[in-house]
Design an enzyme around this catalytic site. Structure first.
Site, PDB file in Angstrom:
ATOM      1  N   ARG A  16       8.723 -29.055  30.653  1.00  0.00           N
ATOM      2  CA  ARG A  16       7.339 -28.767  30.336  1.00  0.00           C
ATOM      3  C   ARG A  16       6.375 -29.210  31.451  1.00  0.00           C
ATOM      4  O   ARG A  16       6.627 -28.973  32.628  1.00  0.00           O
ATOM      5  CB  ARG A  16       6.984 -29.380  28.971  1.00  0.00           C
ATOM      6  CG  ARG A  16       7.769 -28.726  27.814  1.00  0.00           C
ATOM      7  CD  ARG A  16       7.686 -29.516  26.523  1.00  0.00           C
ATOM      8  NE  ARG A  16       6.331 -29.584  25.995  1.00  0.00           N
ATOM      9  CZ  ARG A  16       5.787 -28.711  25.159  1.00  0.00           C
ATOM     10  NH1 ARG A  16       6.472 -27.646  24.764  1.00  0.00           N
ATOM     11  NH2 ARG A  16       4.556 -28.874  24.716  1.00  0.00           N
ATOM     12  N   ASP A 142      -4.995 -36.854  26.492  1.00  0.00           N
ATOM     13  CA  ASP A 142      -5.114 -35.690  25.618  1.00  0.00           C
ATOM     14  C   ASP A 142      -6.569 -35.616  25.159  1.00  0.00           C
ATOM     15  O   ASP A 142      -7.205 -36.651  24.957  1.00  0.00           O
ATOM     16  CB  ASP A 142      -4.189 -35.835  24.397  1.00  0.00           C
ATOM     17  CG  ASP A 142      -4.016 -34.535  23.633  1.00  0.00           C
ATOM     18  OD1 ASP A 142      -5.005 -34.058  23.041  1.00  0.00           O
ATOM     19  OD2 ASP A 142      -2.895 -33.998  23.599  1.00  0.00           O
ATOM     20  N   TYR A 155      -0.738 -40.680  17.179  1.00  0.00           N
ATOM     21  CA  TYR A 155      -0.815 -39.988  18.470  1.00  0.00           C
ATOM     22  C   TYR A 155      -2.224 -40.062  19.034  1.00  0.00           C
ATOM     23  O   TYR A 155      -2.426 -40.416  20.208  1.00  0.00           O
ATOM     24  CB  TYR A 155      -0.389 -38.527  18.314  1.00  0.00           C
ATOM     25  CG  TYR A 155      -0.524 -37.725  19.586  1.00  0.00           C
ATOM     26  CD1 TYR A 155       0.430 -37.827  20.594  1.00  0.00           C
ATOM     27  CD2 TYR A 155      -1.615 -36.883  19.789  1.00  0.00           C
ATOM     28  CE1 TYR A 155       0.303 -37.109  21.774  1.00  0.00           C
ATOM     29  CE2 TYR A 155      -1.750 -36.157  20.967  1.00  0.00           C
ATOM     30  CZ  TYR A 155      -0.789 -36.277  21.951  1.00  0.00           C
ATOM     31  OH  TYR A 155      -0.917 -35.571  23.125  1.00  0.00           O
TER      32      TYR A 155
END
Length: 245
Positions: A16, A142, A155
């Site tokens: 990825r 993120d 997360y």
């Protein structure tokens, strides 16, 4: 920083986005250590693809939830490279953890791999970088670290912590080591996402499309070679998702 001739370690580089980052560094002339946990075959294939650019590569395993293995990983990477100029903390755990049924083990795994590991990777890597005049550390965060979403609390907390860690490390390691982060938005979606979830994400993204690993790669390359006057900053690469509805 000129990438050619430098030594780089990319965690979670077998597949990825991590793989794309590792290949891009190799294409620009860096020797690269490919870290992996369980994806051994993919990691060795990535290493072979890196060597095709005429640079050196080595695939190394480590469980990043274990600090002793992190220390050993950094030591082996530095021994192979002869130096360590670039660290990309890319490895991450991401899976759904509904509120009310999240276990202690799930919480600990997210915080261990996504937050504790980047800290200890940086701590050990910085000692080597400082011996060679400095370096660059790039954390892959993120957009959810700024704007969390339901069903992934550990997360989101871990990525918010990583953004804060980027700032703290930048202040701690200046002026010789620059620390930044890239916060991707909708780039590679989880395989379990259905069409309804995908369409909802597209509707909430001003650019109305998903990003590609290359978008993240270009951001990483910019922070490494595009400027030596940026540290402590998190570059959001999300098609406007952060400011979407």
């Amino acid at each position: 920083m000129e990438i050619a001739g430098k030594g780089a370690l990319v965690t979670g580089a077998a597949k990825r986005i991590g793989r794309a980052i590792a290949l891009a560094l190799a294409e620009r002339g860096a020797d690269v250590v490919v870290h992996y946990h369980q994806s051994e075959a993919a990691a060795h294939e990535t290493a072979r693809a890196i060597e095709a650019f005429g640079v050196r590569a080595l695939a190394l395993p480590a469980d990043l939830a274990n600090v002793r293995e992190i220390e050993h990983l950094i030591e082996r990477a530095a021994d192979f490279l002869g130096r360590l100029d670039i660290l990309v903390n890319n490895a991450s755990v991401f899976f759904r953890t509904p509120f009310g049924s999240t276990t202690e083990e799930e919480w600990d795994l997210h915080l261990d791999v996504n937050l504790k590991a980047p800290f200890f990777c940086a701590q050990y890597a910085a000692q080597i970088m400082q011996k060679h005049g400095g370096g660059k550390i790039i954390n892959i965060a993120d957009w959810a670290g700024f704007r969390p979403y339901v069903g992934y609390i550990p997360y989101c907390v871990s990525k918010a912590g990583l953004i804060a860690l980027t700032q703290v490390l930048a202040r701690t390691l200046a002026p010789t080591i620059l620390v930044t982060a890239v916060a991707p938005g909708p780039v590679l979606l989880p395989e379990e996402y259905g069409e309804e979830e995908v369409q909802a994400i597209l509707a909430g993204t001003p650019l109305k499309r998903l990003g590609a690993p290359e978008d993240v790669v270009r951001a990483v390359l910019f922070l490494i070679e595009g400027s030596d006057f940026i540290t402590g900053h998190t570059l959001v690469v999300d098609g406007g998702r952060l400011i979407g509805p």
